[in-house]
Write an enzyme that holds these catalytic residues in place. Structure first.
Site, mmCIF file in Angstrom:
data_model
loop_
_atom_site.group_PDB
_atom_site.id
_atom_site.type_symbol
_atom_site.label_atom_id
_atom_site.label_comp_id
_atom_site.label_asym_id
_atom_site.label_seq_id
_atom_site.Cartn_x
_atom_site.Cartn_y
_atom_site.Cartn_z
ATOM 1 N N LYS A 10 26.165 10.220 -23.874
ATOM 2 C CA LYS A 10 27.041 9.402 -23.030
ATOM 3 C C LYS A 10 26.216 8.701 -21.970
ATOM 4 O O LYS A 10 25.125 9.132 -21.590
ATOM 5 C CB LYS A 10 28.128 10.258 -22.389
ATOM 6 N N ILE A 95 16.716 16.275 -23.535
ATOM 7 C CA ILE A 95 17.333 17.286 -22.679
ATOM 8 C C ILE A 95 17.005 16.989 -21.209
ATOM 9 O O ILE A 95 16.023 16.322 -20.895
ATOM 10 C CB ILE A 95 16.891 18.711 -23.062
ATOM 11 N N CYS A 96 17.868 17.496 -20.316
ATOM 12 C CA CYS A 96 17.708 17.277 -18.857
ATOM 13 C C CYS A 96 17.548 15.797 -18.545
ATOM 14 O O CYS A 96 16.664 15.397 -17.781
ATOM 15 C CB CYS A 96 16.513 18.058 -18.318
ATOM 16 N N ALA A 97 18.400 14.981 -19.164
ATOM 17 C CA ALA A 97 18.215 13.529 -19.096
ATOM 18 C C ALA A 97 19.378 12.778 -18.467
ATOM 19 O O ALA A 97 19.296 11.573 -18.264
ATOM 20 C CB ALA A 97 17.968 12.987 -20.499
ATOM 21 N N GLY A 101 23.817 15.673 -23.261
ATOM 22 C CA GLY A 101 23.543 16.278 -24.563
ATOM 23 C C GLY A 101 24.088 17.687 -24.705
ATOM 24 O O GLY A 101 24.768 18.014 -25.680
ATOM 25 N N GLY A 102 23.838 18.537 -23.711
ATOM 26 C CA GLY A 102 24.332 19.909 -23.770
ATOM 27 C C GLY A 102 25.840 19.983 -23.777
ATOM 28 O O GLY A 102 26.441 20.755 -24.532
ATOM 29 N N ASP A 136 31.295 18.178 -17.654
ATOM 30 C CA ASP A 136 31.230 17.027 -18.564
ATOM 31 C C ASP A 136 31.812 17.325 -19.945
ATOM 32 O O ASP A 136 32.029 16.395 -20.735
ATOM 33 C CB ASP A 136 29.779 16.558 -18.739
#
Length: 282
Positions: A10, A95-97, A101-102, A136
């Site tokens: 997203k 990841i951590c972006a 994603g998670g 989220d």
């Protein structure tokens, strides 16, 4: 039985911090949109009563700290499911972006298990479960283009047909969302006109939407990581219609009305950052 579920990334077309609740959580007002950069989950039932998570990304925890594991464990416990699961997670989203994603992986897990176990949960029920995992996840249950409010649990899908080229650039560092939110000062934080952005999107007006896009967290994150501003400036110089940080960062996205212009941005950014993606807004 085996189920394969897609989990799209997203971007935040608009992110406004509208206030702060007495419990310390912030009141959010955001418009998110899905893009066609996806993780894929393959879920298989196993006889042994346990949850096994595998991934092609060695940086991910594969235990109770993983949102996929949390989602599966939550549904399994709540609905007294005795069979086990093997979940293979193919990570394509950095990841951590700030790309969700998670959360999208957790939402995909909930959707898949709702089908696999024939739970017949409504979207609202899945959103309620998802909110227990992260703020989220409710949006990611719906995906598409939507207005998110409250603490993230209120999701209003937006019927817009706007679609454009998106260039994603992820620098080689991460950002802690908790760290950024701790530094929010409601007296000085920049604000984003989410109602005006919503109106422009519903009118399918790309030009008007561009005027109202923004991210209240940009100033805080850029103060910590000025390289983000350099990414934004380079994207605009190469012809992007707009360049914004998504979420709490550090990924920056550019919107381009034509593929030719998106290609120009991609070619310029590839020598600047390692992770560059050209995708479409869904």
């Amino acid at each position: 039985m085996e189920i394969i579920e897609k989990a799209p990334a997203k971007i935040n077309l608009g992110l406004d911090i509208a206030g702060k609740y007495q419990d310390g959580f912030h009141e959010l007002s955001m418009i998110m949109a899905s893009v066609d950069l996806n993780d894929y989950l393959t879920i298989t039932e196993i006889a042994e009563d346990k949850i096994v998570v595998e991934s092609n990304n060695c940086k991910l925890p594969l235990n109770r700290k993983n949102d996929v594991y949390k989602a599966a464990h939550l549904l399994k416990r709540r609905y007294h499911i005795s069979t086990g699961l093997k979940i293979s997670l193919q990570k394509m989203i950095p990841i951590c972006a700030g790309l969700g994603g998670g959360s999208s992986d957790a939402a995909a897990t909930l959707r898949a298990l709702n089908c696999l176990w024939k739970l017949n949960l409504s979207t609202k029920e899945l959103i309620d479960v998802g909110f227990e995992i992260g703020s989220d996840v409710p949006y990611c249950i719906e995906a598409g283009c939507a207005l998110i409010s409250g603490k993230g649990e209120i999701v209003e899908p937006l019927a817009t047909t706007l679609s454009t080229w998106v260039v994603l650039v992820k620098p080689d560092f991460g950002i802690s969302t908790k760290t950024i939110f701790k530094e929010i000062d409601m007296a000085t934080i920049s604000r984003v006109d989410i109602p005006a952005l919503k109106e422009a999107l519903l009118a399918d007006s790309y030009e008007n939407a561009l005027q109202f896009m923004g991210n209240s967290l940009e100033d805080i994150t850029i103060a910590k990581k000025p390289f983000i501003q350099k990414i934004k400036g380079r994207m605009i110089k190469c012809g992007a219609d707009i360049a914004l940080m998504t979420g709490s960062g550090p990924t920056v996205f550019a919107l381009c009305r034509t593929e030719k212009r998106a290609d120009r941005v991609v070619n310029s950014m590839k020598g600047f950052c390692k992770e560059v993606y050209k995708v479409r807004m869904l």
